[in-house]
Design a protein around this motif. Structure first.
Motif, PDB file in Angstrom:
ATOM      1  N   GLN A   1       0.829  -1.149  -0.157  1.00  0.00           N
ATOM      2  CA  GLN A   1       0.044   0.037   0.068  1.00  0.00           C
ATOM      3  C   GLN A   1       0.950   1.171   0.154  1.00  0.00           C
ATOM      4  O   GLN A   1       0.597   2.304  -0.749  1.00  0.00           O
ATOM      5  N   ARG A   2       1.993   1.354   0.902  1.00  0.00           N
ATOM      6  CA  ARG A   2       2.745   2.461   0.945  1.00  0.00           C
ATOM      7  C   ARG A   2       3.554   2.619  -0.573  1.00  0.00           C
ATOM      8  O   ARG A   2       3.709   3.637  -0.756  1.00  0.00           O
ATOM      9  N   GLU A   3       3.953   1.423  -1.175  1.00  0.00           N
ATOM     10  CA  GLU A   3       4.549   1.684  -2.539  1.00  0.00           C
ATOM     11  C   GLU A   3       3.652   2.126  -3.606  1.00  0.00           C
ATOM     12  O   GLU A   3       4.037   2.818  -4.579  1.00  0.00           O
ATOM     13  N   LYS A   4       2.454   1.655  -3.565  1.00  0.00           N
ATOM     14  CA  LYS A   4       1.384   2.392  -4.423  1.00  0.00           C
ATOM     15  C   LYS A   4       1.247   3.870  -4.460  1.00  0.00           C
ATOM     16  O   LYS A   4       0.607   4.455  -5.187  1.00  0.00           O
ATOM     17  N   ASN A   5       1.226   4.452  -3.234  1.00  0.00           N
ATOM     18  CA  ASN A   5       1.177   5.751  -2.857  1.00  0.00           C
ATOM     19  C   ASN A   5       2.144   6.573  -3.270  1.00  0.00           C
ATOM     20  O   ASN A   5       3.168   6.485  -3.510  1.00  0.00           O
TER      21      ASN A   5
END
Length: 86
Positions: A82-86
Motif C-alpha cells: 500500500q505504501r509503495e502504491k501511494n
C-alpha cells in the motif's frame, strides 16, 4: 505437511501444486493460504502473493502460532504494498 517440506527445499512448483490441491479440498484452509503466499512470493509472483496474503490475513488462525506469525507477515506485506502504491 508435504507442501511445507517442498517449500523448505525451495521446490516451489511442487509446493504450489500441493497447496492448490489442499485448497481445492478446503478453500478456507488458512495454513495453506499463508504458505501459498510465501511460495508465490518466492516465485516473484507478487500480485498473486498479495491476494493470498490478504486471504491469509482474513482467515481463522484457530490460535495456531504459525498462522498468527504468518498473519503478522501478511499485515506487513500488504502495508508495504500500500505504501509503495501511494
Amino acid at each position: 505437511n508435504l507442501a511445507w517440506a517442498y517449500w523448505t527445499q525451495a521446490n516451489y512448483p511442487a509446493a504450489e501444486w500441493q497447496l492448490q490441491q489442499a485448497l481445492r479440498l478446503n478453500a478456507n484452509h488458512t495454513n495453506a493460504r499463508c504458505l501459498l503466499a510465501q511460495v508465490l512470493e518466492a516465485k516473484k509472483q507478487t500480485d498473486e502473493a498479495l491476494s493470498q496474503w490478504q486471504q491469509c490475513l482474513d482467515g481463522d488462525a484457530q490460535n495456531r502460532s504459525e498462522v498468527l506469525t504468518w498473519q503478522t507477515t501478511a499485515r506487513q506485506r500488504l502495508s508495504q504494498h500500500q505504501r509503495e502504491k501511494n
